[in-house]
Design a protein around this motif. Structure first.
Motif, PDB file in Angstrom:
ATOM      1  N   GLY A  20       0.778  -1.235   0.000  1.00 43.83           N
ATOM      2  CA  GLY A  20       0.000   0.000   0.000  1.00 43.83           C
ATOM      3  C   GLY A  20       0.803   1.275   0.000  1.00 43.83           C
ATOM      4  N   ALA A  21       2.132   1.180  -0.055  1.00 47.18           N
ATOM      5  CA  ALA A  21       2.965   2.383  -0.080  1.00 47.18           C
ATOM      6  C   ALA A  21       2.994   2.979  -1.482  1.00 47.18           C
ATOM      7  CB  ALA A  21       4.384   2.060   0.372  1.00 47.18           C
ATOM      8  N   GLU A  22       3.132   4.279  -1.535  1.00 45.75           N
ATOM      9  CA  GLU A  22       3.417   4.959  -2.790  1.00 45.75           C
ATOM     10  C   GLU A  22       4.921   4.842  -3.049  1.00 45.75           C
ATOM     11  OE1 GLU A  22       3.306   9.544  -4.568  1.00 45.75           O
ATOM     12  OE2 GLU A  22       2.181   9.023  -2.753  1.00 45.75           O
ATOM     13  N   VAL A  23       5.299   4.511  -4.270  1.00 46.94           N
ATOM     14  CA  VAL A  23       6.715   4.356  -4.605  1.00 46.94           C
ATOM     15  C   VAL A  23       7.116   5.450  -5.581  1.00 46.94           C
ATOM     16  CG1 VAL A  23       8.478   2.839  -5.566  1.00 46.94           C
ATOM     17  CG2 VAL A  23       6.611   1.866  -4.212  1.00 46.94           C
ATOM     18  N   VAL A  24       8.142   6.191  -5.208  1.00 52.43           N
ATOM     19  CA  VAL A  24       8.634   7.304  -6.018  1.00 52.43           C
ATOM     20  C   VAL A  24      10.085   7.020  -6.388  1.00 52.43           C
ATOM     21  CG1 VAL A  24       9.158   9.778  -6.043  1.00 52.43           C
ATOM     22  CG2 VAL A  24       7.092   8.948  -4.894  1.00 52.43           C
ATOM     23  N   PRO A  25      10.438   7.050  -7.684  1.00 57.45           N
ATOM     24  CA  PRO A  25      11.838   6.832  -8.058  1.00 57.45           C
ATOM     25  C   PRO A  25      12.683   8.065  -7.749  1.00 57.45           C
ATOM     26  CG  PRO A  25      10.527   7.300 -10.004  1.00 57.45           C
ATOM     27  CD  PRO A  25       9.557   7.206  -8.859  1.00 57.45           C
ATOM     28  N   TYR A  26      13.934   7.813  -7.424  1.00 56.79           N
ATOM     29  CA  TYR A  26      14.863   8.911  -7.124  1.00 56.79           C
ATOM     30  C   TYR A  26      16.197   8.635  -7.799  1.00 56.79           C
ATOM     31  CZ  TYR A  26      18.115  11.909  -4.589  1.00 56.79           C
ATOM     32  OH  TYR A  26      19.088  12.821  -4.267  1.00 56.79           O
ATOM     33  N   GLU A  27      16.733   9.652  -8.434  1.00 55.27           N
ATOM     34  CA  GLU A  27      18.066   9.563  -9.033  1.00 55.27           C
ATOM     35  C   GLU A  27      18.846  10.814  -8.669  1.00 55.27           C
ATOM     36  OE1 GLU A  27      20.290   8.964 -13.384  1.00 55.27           O
ATOM     37  OE2 GLU A  27      18.096   8.939 -13.240  1.00 55.27           O
ATOM     38  N   TRP A  28      19.962  10.618  -7.998  1.00 52.63           N
ATOM     39  CA  TRP A  28      20.775  11.744  -7.543  1.00 52.63           C
ATOM     40  C   TRP A  28      21.573  12.317  -8.698  1.00 52.63           C
ATOM     41  CZ3 TRP A  28      26.152  11.711  -5.083  1.00 52.63           C
ATOM     42  CH2 TRP A  28      26.431  12.955  -4.491  1.00 52.63           C
ATOM     43  N   ASP A  29      21.634  13.638  -8.768  1.00 52.94           N
ATOM     44  CA  ASP A  29      22.381  14.308  -9.838  1.00 52.94           C
ATOM     45  C   ASP A  29      23.789  14.711  -9.425  1.00 52.94           C
ATOM     46  OD1 ASP A  29      21.955  16.444  -8.134  1.00 52.94           O
ATOM     47  OD2 ASP A  29      20.768  17.625  -9.555  1.00 52.94           O
ATOM     48  N   GLY A  30      24.226  14.262  -8.243  1.00 55.59           N
ATOM     49  CA  GLY A  30      25.582  14.577  -7.785  1.00 55.59           C
ATOM     50  C   GLY A  30      25.710  15.921  -7.101  1.00 55.59           C
ATOM     51  N   LYS A  31      24.588  16.618  -6.891  1.00 53.70           N
ATOM     52  CA  LYS A  31      24.619  17.937  -6.282  1.00 53.70           C
ATOM     53  C   LYS A  31      23.667  17.957  -5.085  1.00 53.70           C
ATOM     54  CE  LYS A  31      25.227  20.016 -10.875  1.00 53.70           C
ATOM     55  NZ  LYS A  31      24.639  20.943 -11.877  1.00 53.70           N
ATOM     56  N   TYR A  32      23.646  19.109  -4.409  1.00 56.88           N
ATOM     57  CA  TYR A  32      22.610  19.337  -3.415  1.00 56.88           C
ATOM     58  C   TYR A  32      21.355  19.837  -4.108  1.00 56.88           C
ATOM     59  CZ  TYR A  32      25.599  18.622   0.651  1.00 56.88           C
ATOM     60  OH  TYR A  32      26.398  18.058   1.614  1.00 56.88           O
ATOM     61  N   PRO A  33      20.179  19.481  -3.596  1.00 55.84           N
ATOM     62  CA  PRO A  33      19.910  18.719  -2.379  1.00 55.84           C
ATOM     63  C   PRO A  33      20.175  17.232  -2.553  1.00 55.84           C
ATOM     64  CG  PRO A  33      17.853  19.164  -3.493  1.00 55.84           C
ATOM     65  CD  PRO A  33      18.920  19.884  -4.257  1.00 55.84           C
ATOM     66  N   LYS A  34      20.568  16.597  -1.436  1.00 56.39           N
ATOM     67  CA  LYS A  34      20.683  15.148  -1.424  1.00 56.39           C
ATOM     68  C   LYS A  34      19.308  14.533  -1.105  1.00 56.39           C
ATOM     69  CE  LYS A  34      25.619  14.601  -0.525  1.00 56.39           C
ATOM     70  NZ  LYS A  34      26.613  13.790   0.213  1.00 56.39           N
ATOM     71  N   LYS A  35      19.307  13.235  -0.872  1.00 55.78           N
ATOM     72  CA  LYS A  35      18.056  12.473  -0.909  1.00 55.78           C
ATOM     73  C   LYS A  35      17.027  12.898   0.137  1.00 55.78           C
ATOM     74  CE  LYS A  35      16.549   7.700  -1.672  1.00 55.78           C
ATOM     75  NZ  LYS A  35      16.985   6.282  -1.722  1.00 55.78           N
ATOM     76  N   LYS A  36      17.444  13.095   1.374  1.00 59.35           N
ATOM     77  CA  LYS A  36      16.460  13.427   2.408  1.00 59.35           C
ATOM     78  C   LYS A  36      15.900  14.832   2.219  1.00 59.35           C
ATOM     79  CE  LYS A  36      17.863  10.155   5.981  1.00 59.35           C
ATOM     80  NZ  LYS A  36      18.342   9.973   7.368  1.00 59.35           N
ATOM     81  N   GLN A  37      16.767  15.782   1.847  1.00 58.44           N
ATOM     82  CA  GLN A  37      16.240  17.114   1.579  1.00 58.44           C
ATOM     83  C   GLN A  37      15.320  17.097   0.370  1.00 58.44           C
ATOM     84  OE1 GLN A  37      16.482  19.950   3.455  1.00 58.44           O
ATOM     85  NE2 GLN A  37      14.899  20.622   2.003  1.00 58.44           N
TER      86      GLN A  37
END
Length: 278
Positions: A52-69
């Motif tokens: 039942g969770a919503e799943v969102v893809p994430y790909e880091w671009d090597g800059k800020y913001p990082k994942k939690k922000q």
């Protein structure tokens, strides 16, 4: 019971062993559960969605913001309060009850900008009752909290994730009593794999004192004190095993105190290795 006006954000990468239990622990208690996944290859996304969770893809671009922000900025931004859980963490029943008392009736104003929550830490399959007390600032009013942007983008070891520091809060911070249970079902070697990477980052900081100081002020009080301590491997062991009575946890307490001392030794050794002329 009314659902809490909170979004639970679970940053993941290959958490198939743990994710079902984590999602199940909160799905009936909060407004939204969002798994923010970094291209897992073990089926984490499908397992989370099936619960039942919503799943969102994430790909880091090597800059800020990082994942939690990025989560603070983009994951259900219409809901002010966000709770971070790792893929191997579950809130204790006591914590859920505490949150219901705090948030209570719909529309109630919650004065603090953030809440610090202790971890019920598991190591090698056993719950530790003594030793280190780990506290994380993970329940945030995103309107008043932000992770600092530091000069560590070239540092090894952390990548897309923020390092070992807390988000900064523009307002009061309150520590809750009940814990999040941090129980990793993966084999203990994965703990050493992670901390080997983390020690690369920590050693890099020793050679970049300006960044190290920026991170010091974003740590907990305990982290700030330990930041300045000499002979960290010995201090770490003495603090966890003797002063905080880790010996009462039996073999697991000894194993964890030794593991953390070894982690501090790794940092020191890698730091010395990186000093020119040594």
């Amino acid at each position: 019971m009314e659902k809490l006006p909170i979004v639970v954000a679970i940053p993941t990468k290959n958490e198939a062993e743990n994710i079902v239990r984590t999602v199940r622990s909160v799905i009936d208690h909060v407004a939204y559960v969002v798994v923010v996944d970094s291209d897992s290859t073990d089926g984490t996304q499908d397992l989370a969605a099936a619960e039942g969770a919503e799943v969102v893809p994430y790909e880091w671009d090597g800059k800020y913001p990082k994942k939690k922000q990025w989560c603070l900025d983009h994951v259900r931004p219409d809901v002010p309060w966000l709770l971070f859980l790792d893929g191997d963490e579950t809130p204790s029943p006591e914590l859920l009850a505490e949150l219901h008392r705090i948030f209570g009736e719909e529309g109630r104003t919650v004065a603090p900008a953030a809440f610090d929550i202790p971890l019920g830490y598991w190591f090698a399959g056993r719950r530790l009752r003594h030793g280190y007390t780990i506290v994380k600032r993970v329940l945030l009013d995103r309107r008043r909290c932000r992770f600092p942007e530091l000069g560590d983008l070239d540092a090894p070891g952390m990548g897309e994730q923020e390092g070992h520091y807390q988000p900064l809060a523009d307002g009061p911070v309150v520590r809750l009593k009940a814990p999040i249970e941090h129980e990793d079902l993966d084999p203990v070697r994965t703990w050493f794999d992670r901390h080997n990477r983390y020690s690369d980052w920590e050693a890099w900081l020793e050679h970049h004192p300006q960044v190290r100081e920026e991170i010091r002020v974003a740590k907990t009080r305990q982290g700030q004190l330990f930041h300045k301590a000499p002979f960290k491997p010995l201090v770490s062991f003495a603090y966890a095993y003797v002063l905080k009575r880790g010996f009462l946890d039996g073999r697991a307490g000894l194993d964890y105190a030794l593991a953390m001392s070894f982690y501090r030794w790794q940092i020191a050794l890698k730091t010395r290795e990186g000093v020119p002329g040594r």
